[in-house]
Write an enzyme that holds these catalytic residues in place. Structure first.
Site, PDB file in Angstrom:
ATOM      1  N   LYS A  92       0.803  -1.223   0.000  1.00  0.00           N
ATOM      2  CA  LYS A  92       0.000   0.000   0.000  1.00  0.00           C
ATOM      3  C   LYS A  92       0.835   1.271   0.000  1.00  0.00           C
ATOM      4  O   LYS A  92       0.420   2.296  -0.530  1.00  0.00           O
ATOM      5  CB  LYS A  92      -0.925   0.008   1.215  1.00  0.00           C
ATOM      6  N   GLU A 114      -9.719   6.199   3.375  1.00  0.00           N
ATOM      7  CA  GLU A 114     -10.547   5.149   3.954  1.00  0.00           C
ATOM      8  C   GLU A 114      -9.626   3.957   4.204  1.00  0.00           C
ATOM      9  O   GLU A 114      -8.580   3.842   3.583  1.00  0.00           O
ATOM     10  CB  GLU A 114     -11.664   4.755   2.975  1.00  0.00           C
ATOM     11  N   SER A 380       1.713  -9.827  -1.004  1.00  0.00           N
ATOM     12  CA  SER A 380       1.297  -8.432  -0.819  1.00  0.00           C
ATOM     13  C   SER A 380       1.578  -7.866   0.571  1.00  0.00           C
ATOM     14  O   SER A 380       1.787  -6.671   0.709  1.00  0.00           O
ATOM     15  CB  SER A 380      -0.190  -8.282  -1.140  1.00  0.00           C
TER      16      SER A 380
END
Ligand SMILES: *Cc1c(COP(=O)(O)O)cnc(C)c1O
Length: 398
Positions: A92, A114, A380
């Site tokens: 991210k 968010e 990830s």
């Protein structure tokens, strides 16, 4: 007809999916982004600052590890792209570093975001601290409860975490709250969306910022296997950003099979699932036309996955198009199958993966890959944030 999967049309369409369906009060914000994002991303100054932060702050390039014991287990050559080693523990941060640099160039003074599992909230709070910008993160009340360590991290980093108490009190509700905030603060605020979802240009913007993953993979594969192209690239899909980044530089290489892995939750027919590509129909959510889980009246169905990062009722429009066109294969994995994969990777390779990531790993058995074929799994994120969930499911893990 588009000849490349990499770029949407000027109005943000991938096939029949995408676009920008926003309330009139958001037109100026979204239009400003649409008109400026490509120029800013291409700017030499932006690129220099982005590349320097990816290297010195995020810790890129992340390694590509040939996982020998996992390979032996599945009878194929498995490589792991180690996004779990990024600063803050997941992919991210690639996106938030890029978007905060974009926000600065747009003259924005305040950041909102968010978050579902909390990873995007942490990644946003992190870059806001780095750049000295105030940060408000919206998070579903249920997610705040099951991801308490990430709530603490965001607060430590100086962000304000506001709980979303509508609907299922998870990611989609947090997104609704963030959109409301943006409408109320259109001039000074940049909304950092955490995946390849939302109105155009977000899906393309986030895909481009995450595409560093597949750019590095090609280089690393060439050095380690003699070819830039693997047989398969496998990634889990919540909204689809880590998959978009892992697929990006292979999208127009038809010999590379792209495998997108969704959360089946308790099972596709259980009523507790988040497998949008199977259960969804075209609809509009959070500003774009995409596949969406909905009932016969078009009301959004509450998604479910044990993994907070995967229980979103939509997928990004790029992925909807990859599915519809047959370019990517979609697989769905249950909670229990994902938990088995957590334990398998932990014991075979000494890496405790995030629960989201474990869904991608669990698909290894379904690929049908041959012994000489190269399979890259995008790892990830790391499992630290999921330890409480793992503790609650120890019977399935040990
Ligand atoms: C957020 C998250 C995901 C899901 O988001 P995508 O946008 O689909 O990548 C997957 N894995 C990890 C570790 C995450 O934190």
């Amino acid at each position: 007809m588009s000849t490349s999967f990499q770029s949407p049309t000027p109005r943000g369409y991938y096939g029949e999916f995408g676009g920008a369906f926003v309330p009139e009060m958001l037109y100026p914000n979204v239009e400003e982004l649409q008109q400026r994002y490509l120029d800013i991303l291409a700017d030499a100054d932006f690129q220099a600052e982005f590349q320097q932060l990816l290297r010195d702050y995020v810790g890129r390039p992340t390694p590509l590890l040939e996982a020998r014991r996992l390979s032996a287990r599945y009878g194929t050559r498995v490589f792991l792209k180690r996004e779990d080693l990024c600063h803050t523990g997941a992919h991210k941060i690639n996106n938030t570093v890029g978007q905060i640099l974009l926000a600065k160039r747009l003259g924005k003074k305040r950041i909102i975001a968010e978050t579902g599992a909390g990873q995007h909230g942490v990644a946003t709070a992190t870059v806001c601290a780095l750049m000295g910008l105030p940060c408000v993160v919206y998070m579903g009340a249920v997610d705040m409860e099951r991801q308490r360590p990430n709530v603490a991290r965001m607060r430590l980093l100086g962000a304000e975490v506001r709980s979303a108490r509508s609907g299922s009190q998870t990611l989609k509700d947090a997104t609704n709250e963030a959109i409301r905030d943006w409408i109320a603060n259109p001039v000074d605020t940049h909304y950092i969306i955490g995946s390849v979802v939302g109105p155009h240009p977000y899906p393309d913007l986030v895909a481009r910022l995450q595409s560093v993953i597949s750019e590095e993979m090609r280089r690393q594969l060439l050095a380690q296997t003699g070819s830039e192209l693997p047989a398969y690239v496998v990634a889990c899909v919540g909204g689809g950003s880590n998959a978009a980044g892992a697929f990006y530089h292979f999208l127009d290489e038809p010999s590379v099979q792209l495998v997108a892995v969704e959360a089946a939750g308790r099972g596709l027919d259980s009523g507790h699932s988040a497998a949008t590509s199977v259960l969804g129909r075209p609809g509009i959510i959070h500003g774009s036309r995409t596949l969406l889980m909905q009932d016969e009246h078009g009301q959004i169905t509450e998604p479910y996955s044990l993994s907070a990062g995967l229980d979103y009722p939509g997928i990004g429009p790029l992925h909807a198009h990859l599915g519809a066109s047959g370019r990517a294969r979609f697989v769905s994995i249950t909670d229990d199958e994902a938990l088995t994969a957590v334990s398998e990777l932990s014991r075979l390779e000494g890496i405790i993966p995030a629960l989201e990531t474990a869904h991608a790993l669990a698909a290894l058995g379904q690929l049908g890959a041959g012994p000489e074929e190269v399979v890259v799994v995008n790892l990830s994120g790391r499992g630290d944030k999921d330890l409480e969930t793992y503790l609650n499911n120890l019977d399935k893990l040990l």
